[in-house]
Design a protein around this motif. Structure first.
Motif, PDB file in Angstrom:
ATOM      1  N   VAL A   1       0.851  -1.198   0.000  1.00  0.00           N
ATOM      2  CA  VAL A   1       0.000   0.000   0.000  1.00  0.00           C
ATOM      3  C   VAL A   1       0.879   1.238   0.000  1.00  0.00           C
ATOM      4  N   THR A   2       1.972   1.194   0.736  1.00  0.00           N
ATOM      5  CA  THR A   2       2.875   2.347   0.816  1.00  0.00           C
ATOM      6  C   THR A   2       3.496   2.596  -0.541  1.00  0.00           C
ATOM      7  N   GLN A   3       3.932   1.521  -1.200  1.00  0.00           N
ATOM      8  CA  GLN A   3       4.550   1.656  -2.505  1.00  0.00           C
ATOM      9  C   GLN A   3       3.560   2.201  -3.522  1.00  0.00           C
ATOM     10  N   GLN A   4       2.322   1.663  -3.465  1.00  0.00           N
ATOM     11  CA  GLN A   4       1.319   2.089  -4.428  1.00  0.00           C
ATOM     12  C   GLN A   4       0.936   3.521  -4.197  1.00  0.00           C
ATOM     13  N   GLN A   5       0.833   3.907  -2.930  1.00  0.00           N
ATOM     14  CA  GLN A   5       0.451   5.282  -2.602  1.00  0.00           C
ATOM     15  C   GLN A   5       1.555   6.237  -3.065  1.00  0.00           C
TER      16      GLN A   5
ATOM     17  N   ASP B   1       1.117   9.106  -5.839  1.00  0.00           N
ATOM     18  CA  ASP B   1       1.433  10.502  -5.553  1.00  0.00           C
ATOM     19  C   ASP B   1       2.404  11.046  -6.615  1.00  0.00           C
ATOM     20  N   SER B   2       3.373  10.223  -7.008  1.00  0.00           N
ATOM     21  CA  SER B   2       4.346  10.637  -8.026  1.00  0.00           C
ATOM     22  C   SER B   2       3.650  10.848  -9.345  1.00  0.00           C
ATOM     23  N   LEU B   3       2.724   9.968  -9.705  1.00  0.00           N
ATOM     24  CA  LEU B   3       1.982  10.073 -10.945  1.00  0.00           C
ATOM     25  C   LEU B   3       1.119  11.318 -10.933  1.00  0.00           C
ATOM     26  N   ARG B   4       0.492  11.618  -9.826  1.00  0.00           N
ATOM     27  CA  ARG B   4      -0.375  12.778  -9.735  1.00  0.00           C
ATOM     28  C   ARG B   4       0.454  14.047  -9.852  1.00  0.00           C
ATOM     29  N   THR B   5       1.648  14.050  -9.317  1.00  0.00           N
ATOM     30  CA  THR B   5       2.519  15.236  -9.418  1.00  0.00           C
ATOM     31  C   THR B   5       2.943  15.451 -10.862  1.00  0.00           C
TER      32      THR B   5
ATOM     33  N   PHE C   1       1.382  14.499 -13.535  1.00  0.00           N
ATOM     34  CA  PHE C   1       0.243  14.914 -14.341  1.00  0.00           C
ATOM     35  C   PHE C   1      -0.033  16.382 -14.118  1.00  0.00           C
ATOM     36  N   ALA C   2       0.153  16.808 -12.915  1.00  0.00           N
ATOM     37  CA  ALA C   2      -0.119  18.209 -12.641  1.00  0.00           C
ATOM     38  C   ALA C   2       0.882  19.112 -13.391  1.00  0.00           C
ATOM     39  N   LYS C   3       2.136  18.690 -13.513  1.00  0.00           N
ATOM     40  CA  LYS C   3       3.147  19.485 -14.220  1.00  0.00           C
ATOM     41  C   LYS C   3       2.844  19.524 -15.716  1.00  0.00           C
ATOM     42  N   LEU C   4       2.464  18.422 -16.279  1.00  0.00           N
ATOM     43  CA  LEU C   4       2.231  18.342 -17.720  1.00  0.00           C
ATOM     44  C   LEU C   4       0.981  19.122 -18.108  1.00  0.00           C
ATOM     45  N   SER C   5       0.034  19.152 -17.250  1.00  0.00           N
ATOM     46  CA  SER C   5      -1.201  19.841 -17.610  1.00  0.00           C
ATOM     47  C   SER C   5      -1.036  21.349 -17.407  1.00  0.00           C
TER      48      SER C   5
END
Length: 229
Positions: A211-215, A219-223, A225-229
């Motif tokens: 769960v820690t790894q997935q979270q 979080d890394s993926l969401r960051t 995506f936020a930069k690219l958008s």
């Protein structure tokens, strides 16, 4: 009678005078020895008392001695009582004894009345004391009865309180049984959960790491995506 005895005793004790005015025939009828015996006999009768004259023989002696004594003294005025006393000796003596008996009966009756009055006074005093004790006892009994009634009322209240306490005790036991049941159930569940948790400890650690790894990846993926958008 006492005065007569004193008068006769005085006369007997007097000395015979040296001169004599008696008639010659009186002197010839009574001798000195006979007079001495008469004096002695009268004195003995007087010493014995009036009761002795109840005896007919004593009456005869008294009359005989009196006659001798009076014959010698030719009945002077001092001896009037002695000469008249023997007139109705039997009747007078009988009347005296009867009167004496009546006096004795009256005296005995008076003594009996006095004694009975004394006994009655004693009994009346004792009755008053006993009556006082009875009244005190009655008051004590009444107080004890009142105390008993109060105690009976208190006993009824205590019995009611006891019944309530016993009912509360039963309810408490029911609550205690319910708590005991709940505690037992929870305890058994806790033991089961603890056993299950102990068995799942390794799996839980691996799942936690996952769960820690997935979270972290999320979080890394969401960051990104936020930069690219």
């Amino acid at each position: 009678m006492d005065a007569l005895m004193v008068a006769v005793a005085d006369l007997i004790s007097e000395p015979v005078p040296s001169f004599d005015f008696r008639p010659a025939d009186a002197q010839s009828l009574v001798g000195h020895d006979e007079l001495a015996l008469a004096k002695e006999g009268l004195q003995k009768i007087f010493d014995r008392g009036l009761e002795a004259l109840a005896d007919h023989l004593v009456q005869k002696e008294f009359l005989s001695y009196s006659a001798i004594f009076l014959a010698y003294h030719t009945c002077p005025s001092e001896l009037k009582d002695l000469s008249s006393f023997g007139a109705n000796l039997s009747e007078e003596t009988s009347a005296f004894l009867q009167a004496q008996h009546k006096l004795k009966v009256a005296s005995n009756l008076s003594a009996s009345i006095t004694q009975k009055k004394f006994v009655l006074l004693q009994q009346a005093s004792k009755y008053a004391e006993v009556k006082k004790e009875i009244l005190a006892t009655d008051e004590k009994v009444a107080n004890l009865k009142a105390m008993i009634k109060e105690l009976e009322s208190e006993i009824k209240n205590l019995e009611a309180s006891l019944a309530t306490a016993e009912s509360d005790r039963e309810k408490t036991h029911e609550v205690l049984d319910s708590i005991d049941t709940q505690v037992t159930t929870v305890r058994d569940g806790l033991i089961s959960d603890l056993a299950q948790a102990s068995a799942m400890e390794g799996m839980t650690r691996a799942a936690n790491e996952l769960v820690t790894q997935q979270q972290s990846a999320w979080d890394s993926l969401r960051t990104t995506f936020a930069k690219l958008s």
